[in-house]
Write a protein that holds these residues in place. Structure first.
Motif, short mmCIF file in Angstrom:
data_model
loop_
_atom_site.label_atom_id
_atom_site.label_comp_id
_atom_site.label_asym_id
_atom_site.label_seq_id
_atom_site.Cartn_x
_atom_site.Cartn_y
_atom_site.Cartn_z
N HIS A 173 38.77 46.46 47.06
CA HIS A 173 39.21 47.76 46.56
C HIS A 173 40.44 48.29 47.31
O HIS A 173 41.16 49.13 46.78
CB HIS A 173 38.07 48.78 46.64
CG HIS A 173 37.57 49.03 48.02
ND1 HIS A 173 36.52 48.32 48.57
CD2 HIS A 173 37.98 49.89 48.99
CE1 HIS A 173 36.30 48.76 49.80
NE2 HIS A 173 37.17 49.69 50.09
N THR A 176 43.19 47.42 44.96
CA THR A 176 43.12 47.79 43.55
C THR A 176 42.95 49.29 43.31
O THR A 176 43.15 49.75 42.18
CB THR A 176 41.94 47.06 42.87
OG1 THR A 176 40.72 47.40 43.53
CG2 THR A 176 42.14 45.55 42.92
N THR A 209 39.90 38.05 45.32
CA THR A 209 39.35 38.89 44.26
C THR A 209 40.25 40.10 44.00
O THR A 209 40.41 40.53 42.84
CB THR A 209 37.93 39.35 44.65
OG1 THR A 209 37.10 38.20 44.81
CG2 THR A 209 37.32 40.25 43.59
N GLY A 213 41.96 41.19 40.51
CA GLY A 213 41.94 42.55 40.01
C GLY A 213 43.32 43.11 39.73
O GLY A 213 43.48 43.97 38.85
N ARG A 214 44.31 42.63 40.45
CA ARG A 214 45.69 43.07 40.24
C ARG A 214 46.39 42.27 39.16
O ARG A 214 47.56 42.52 38.86
CB ARG A 214 46.46 42.95 41.57
CG ARG A 214 46.04 43.95 42.63
CD ARG A 214 46.70 45.31 42.43
NE ARG A 214 48.14 45.18 42.68
CZ ARG A 214 48.71 45.38 43.87
NH1 ARG A 214 47.96 45.71 44.92
NH2 ARG A 214 50.01 45.27 44.02
#
Length: 297
Positions: A173, A176, A209, A213-214
């Motif tokens: 996170h 992101t 990951t 996500g990006r």
């Protein structure tokens, strides 16, 4: 847990993630030998560790037996988590010394006050640690991230004065979450954390990951760029593999090309971790140790 798909589906998913043939080849120790990488260095045995979160269920059942098993596998070091299970720091140090294990690092949250920070540092020194690492922070507030960075700099200065290194461990996170204007928590941390005092413990699975996500075409390259571009030194890795469906995987059974990452940047500690072991926590720990001992990069 998912151990794989048929060739056509694996190829399709890999292409969608930007992982490529090298990552697919790294999906098993046997296949990794045929990727075309030149044989090179191995991870020094003394730099291999395991995050105890991996074996948390076993620790809850029998802490002593679990630690003895990790020592029997061959681990020279562990990264502490979840406290001392009824022992003082001194008692835990004595127990680990008897097993031939070193508690070189620990995951500890930001201390609520200076007295708690002093206790945290004293315990780390008693245990003989080199590193103290903040394992997790999460917020959608820009000001909160800035405040945390400021406090970590304070804690890191105190840790450095005591002869300890102070670090931060990422999840996905940080890459992101939009804090406004496209600024992410990672932007704040890398801008605000004092690189003279705070190092990074890069969790490779979560960095990859984050790349997924990006929307990165090559999530492994995204992770490598994270490592290379940070002003802070990257001294530790969490080595955690990733299945094609995004689930965590035991080392060597997933898609991450660790040789590519290790070749791009070497660290002082390679820490095996899997939050969701594919079979049992002990087997995950053994598979991870054997994988790192055999891997050439």
């Amino acid at each position: 847990m998912c151990y794989g798909y048929g060739p056509s589906r694996r190829s399709l998913l890999a292409a969608g993630l930007g992982l490529g043939a090298a990552a697919l080849a790294a999906a098993s120790p046997a296949a990794a030998a045929s990727t075309g990488h030149p044989r090179g260095e191995r991870v020094p045995p003394g730099q291999i560790s395991v995050q105890l979160w991996t074996v948390r269920d076993d620790l809850a059942q029998n802490y002593d037996t679990t630690l003895a098993y990790l020592a029997e596998i061959g681990y020279p070091k562990v990264e502490l988590a979840l406290g001392y299970f009824g022992r003082t720091a001194s008692q835990l140090r004595e127990f680990l010394d008897g097993l031939g294990l070193e508690a070189s690092s620990s995951h500890d949250g930001i201390s609520p006050d200076d007295a708690a920070l002093e206790t945290k540092i004293e315990n780390a020194l008693t245990l003989g640690q080199t590193y103290m690492v903040v394992p997790y922070l999460n917020s959608t507030s820009l000001d909160e991230w800035k405040g945390w960075a400021e406090r970590m700099n304070v804690e890191a200065r105190a840790a450095r004065s005591a002869g300890l290194r102070y670090g931060y461990h990422n999840h996905a996170h940080e890459f992101t979450t939009d804090l406004g204007g496209g600024k992410t928590p990672w932007d704040v941390l890398t801008a605000e954390l004092d690189p003279r005092l705070v190092h990074l413990e890069i969790d490779i699975y979560w960095a990859v990951t984050g790349g997924v996500g990006r929307g990165a075409r090559d999530p492994v390259k995204f992770a490598i760029d994270v490592i290379r571009r940070a002003p802070q030194r990257v001294l530790q890795y969490h080595v955690k593999d990733r299945h094609l469906d995004g689930d965590m995987a035991d080392l060597g059974t997933g898609t991450i090309d660790f040789r590519r990452v290790f070749d791009a940047h070497r660290v002082r500690e390679y820490i095996v971790e899997n939050d969701t072991p594919d079979v049992t926590p002990r087997q995950t720990s053994e598979v991870g140790y054997r994988y790192l001992r055999k891997l050439r990069f």
